[in-house]
Design a protein around this motif. Structure first.
Motif, short mmCIF file in Angstrom:
data_model
loop_
_atom_site.label_atom_id
_atom_site.label_comp_id
_atom_site.label_asym_id
_atom_site.label_seq_id
_atom_site.Cartn_x
_atom_site.Cartn_y
_atom_site.Cartn_z
N ASN A 170 -48.87 5.35 -10.14
CA ASN A 170 -47.76 4.41 -10.09
C ASN A 170 -46.96 4.62 -8.82
O ASN A 170 -46.16 5.56 -8.72
CB ASN A 170 -46.88 4.61 -11.33
CG ASN A 170 -45.80 3.56 -11.46
OD1 ASN A 170 -45.60 2.74 -10.58
ND2 ASN A 170 -45.08 3.60 -12.57
N THR B 129 -46.60 1.66 -20.84
CA THR B 129 -47.36 1.04 -19.75
C THR B 129 -46.85 -0.36 -19.44
O THR B 129 -46.85 -0.78 -18.28
CB THR B 129 -48.86 0.99 -20.08
OG1 THR B 129 -49.07 0.37 -21.35
CG2 THR B 129 -49.45 2.39 -20.12
N TYR C 9 -44.11 0.21 -17.18
CA TYR C 9 -44.48 1.05 -16.03
C TYR C 9 -43.80 2.43 -16.09
O TYR C 9 -43.47 3.01 -15.05
CB TYR C 9 -44.14 0.35 -14.71
CG TYR C 9 -44.51 -1.10 -14.67
CD1 TYR C 9 -45.81 -1.52 -14.99
CD2 TYR C 9 -43.57 -2.09 -14.36
CE1 TYR C 9 -46.16 -2.86 -14.98
CE2 TYR C 9 -43.91 -3.43 -14.34
CZ TYR C 9 -45.20 -3.82 -14.66
OH TYR C 9 -45.54 -5.14 -14.66
N TRP D 68 -50.13 -2.23 -12.64
CA TRP D 68 -49.62 -0.93 -13.05
C TRP D 68 -49.36 -0.01 -11.86
O TRP D 68 -48.51 0.86 -11.91
CB TRP D 68 -50.60 -0.26 -14.01
CG TRP D 68 -50.66 -0.90 -15.36
CD1 TRP D 68 -50.16 -2.11 -15.72
CD2 TRP D 68 -51.27 -0.35 -16.54
NE1 TRP D 68 -50.41 -2.37 -17.06
CE2 TRP D 68 -51.10 -1.30 -17.58
CE3 TRP D 68 -51.94 0.83 -16.82
CZ2 TRP D 68 -51.57 -1.08 -18.87
CZ3 TRP D 68 -52.42 1.05 -18.10
CH2 TRP D 68 -52.23 0.10 -19.12
N GLY E 206 -48.14 -0.85 -9.00
CA GLY E 206 -46.96 -1.25 -8.24
C GLY E 206 -47.26 -1.68 -6.83
O GLY E 206 -46.41 -1.58 -5.95
#
Length: 604
Positions: free
Chosen positions: A320, A482, A485, A521, A523
């Motif tokens: 992430n 999730t 995030y 997920w 980013g």
């Protein structure tokens, strides 16, 4: 025999599309392809991968790890069996999984769009009915589109934002006019689930729970269920579309049952004990060494290997980049070097599994070895300032020597961390601010194989002075975290098709950096990636489309967002001998609901 299917099919379709002349004008048609004409004629009798004479009856029983707390898969809140979204709903058009991206009439008898695809018009079938016998109306369709576009899961909102107007243009006609240039939109809208408006009057659509079973038009309706234990989908004997050519040979089982278990090993033991009659196996070593139990030896259970021609997609452990731990690409690259795939693969699968090399590997759409060339280079050069090393000059995943120590790659990993400002002090990797470098790896209960990989990965990290926190949560918590995030690293899987399009923005689009519920997920916030997706969406020839996809593949892969693991170029399904399927299989192979839709039971 079909290794060049995509290239040949798409090439013919594009050639036809560029020379359609009068046939490209707006007129009602039985189907629509992303490029050119549909492969099947208006009078087709069945899809090419079904058995038109398949008997009806019997049941298929499969297992899932986890549970569910909702019956509504069309909203962000709650956790539902993934199959519901596909088996419990119908759309205006249905997809032929033997073509890259082509739809044929389902609830709609025809589709009409001009050459520039600035609008699309669907004509409903007069005979279309919900499971309660009520007719499907234009009002139902319009309500479904607006509700999903404003209150539904974020996956539905992107396309809705590109609709300038929605209007009824006839007794059974509905037209959508678009406010942006996007050749895929008519197909995307053709796949929206249709709901019964009257059922939801006085109810909050966005609420999640187990109290409201949806009234839909699908051949399967929700029967008995118990949260966290099982769900049964029952075939509707009065299903309105059973005589449609598109549905011939489909929806053959009387019952589709899903059993839920705490972990994958318990699920496997349940299959061996006869509680399930079909099981997908992702581990090649397990397939070769543990499927020799009595039912297999006696022939009661058959082992089928199903090939496919679709891209590998991306499967592995996502980092992430919203989090400080992984905002620097050099740290992510260090994790790729520390993850000893060759040793893990040998340990867990006997080295039988090929690794994913890029997001679109195993297909004509995948990035090629070496420097970017030709049109791919031109597309990337316009964004060279933001590209990471390897995007232009060539990139390949780190390869270890196969031993447990992985010394060379660990040295490279430590050097990358040092380049990013990290140092090892008293045996502990410390941040530029002098704090111990820590991050959390989030897993869901029952993910036995992922846990085994992470345990081996953690041992390598410890040798770098990094001690990760490994957290295991139940499926509901995992879904909540999730979707928001709320993780540093976790297991990630994203399937990709032979005709990538608008869904790519849901996967890698900039909006998903902050908006919860997207599949971005990692980013990723990349104008270059968005530009490649826009080029893909508006390509009018094969070369441009393939070049843009290969360029996107380079951007994603060299972003070092995911530590890739196995590539599944075949599906391995162990199943009761009475369960059968038709050959040849579709180009997409065992994709989504191919088994539930097209298999049948020979059980007497």
């Amino acid at each position: 025999m079909r290794s060049d299917f995509f290239s040949a099919a798409l090439g013919v379709a594009l050639a036809a599309g560029l020379s359609l002349g009068s046939t490209a004008s707006a007129e009602p048609r039985h189907g629509i392809a992303m490029y050119g004409d549909p492969a099947l004629p208006p009078d087709f009798e069945a899809l090419p991968y079904v058995n038109p004479d398949a008997p009806k009856g019997g049941r298929i029983v499969t297992g899932e790890v986890g549970g569910f707390d909702s019956l509504n898969p069309l909203i962000l809140k709650g956790s539902t069996p993934w199959q519901l979204r596909f088996l419990n709903y119908e759309s205006l058009m249905g997809r032929n999984w033997d073509e890259p991206f082509t739809l044929y009439g389902l609830l709609a008898e025809s589709v009409e769009t001009p050459e520039d695809r600035s609008w699309v018009e669907f004509t409903l079938r007069e005979e279309a009915r919900f499971s309660d016998g009520s007719p499907v109306t234009v009002e139902d369709v319009m309500w479904s589109y607006e509700t999903l576009g404003t209150e539904g899961h974020p996956r539905y909102r992107g396309a809705w934002g590109k609709v300038a107007s929605m209007e009824q243009t006839g007794e059974r006609k509905i037209r959508f006019t678009f406010n942006t240039e996007d050749r895929e939109l008519p197909l995307i809208l053709g796949l929206r689930p249709i709901l019964k408006k009257a059922q939801w009057e006085g109810q909050e659509f966005g609420a999640s729970g187990l109290d409201t079973a949806p009234i839909t038009t699908a051949p399967y309706q929700i029967g008995a269920y118990e949260a966290g234990r099982y769900m049964v989908l029952e075939r509707d004997p009065d299903y309105w579309g059973k005589d449609l050519p598109f549905m011939t040979g489909q929806a053959n089982f009387d019952e589709i049952r899903m059993e839920f278990y705490g972990d994958s090993q318990v699920l496997f033991e349940a299959f061996k004990a006869g509680e399930l009659n079909s099981m997908r196996e992702s581990n090649a070593e397990k397939w070769e060494t543990q499927y020799d139990f009595p039912a297999v030896r006696s022939g009661e259970i058959v082992k089928s290997v199903i090939p496919h021609q679709r891209p590998s997609g991306i499967i592995g452990f996502v980092m992430n980049s919203r989090r400080p731990a992984f905002s620097d690409w050099r740290v992510r690259d260090a994790m790729l070097h520390a993850f000893n795939f060759e040793y893990i693969n040998e340990t867990l699968t006997g080295g039988r599994q090929q690794r994913i090399s890029s997001y679109f590997s195993n297909s004509v759409l995948g990035m090629r070895d070496g420097p970017a060339e030709g049109r791919v280079r031109e597309l990337l050069d316009a964004h060279s300032a933001e590209l990471l090393p390897g995007a232009l000059d060539g990139y390949a995943l780190p390869v270890s020597d196969g031993t447990e120590r992985n010394r060379k790659n660990l040295r490279s990993a430590i050097a990358l961390m040092e380049e990013a400002g990290y140092t090892i002090r008293d045996g502990v990797m410390t941040t530029p601010g002098g704090e111990p470098f820590r991050f959390e790896i989030l897993l869901t209960q029952g993910s036995t194989e992922a846990q085994s990989m992470i345990d081996l990965f953690a041992e390598a990290l410890i040798r770098m002075g990094i001690t990760p926190e490994i957290t295991t949560v139940d499926p509901a918590q995992y879904n909540e975290r999730t979707q928001g995030y709320d993780f540093d690293m976790t297991y990630y899987q994203r399937g990709l098709s032979l005709s990538p399009g608008n869904e790519q923005k849901l996967y890698w689009g900039r909006a998903g950096v902050e908006e919860p519920g997207s599949y971005n997920w990692m980013g990723i916030d990349s104008p270059a990636a968005e530009a490649m997706i826009d080029t893909m969406l508006n390509a009018t020839d094969q070369d441009e489309f393939v070049a843009a996809t290969r360029a996107l593949d380079r951007i994603l892969t060299t972003g070092r967002y995911v530590i890739p693991i196995y590539q599944w170029s075949v599906s391995r399904i162990a199943h009761a001998a009475e369960l059968s399927y038709h050959e040849p299989v579709p180009v997409y192979g065992d994709w989504f609901t191919w088994q539930s839709d097209t298999w049948w039971s020979e059980e007497k």
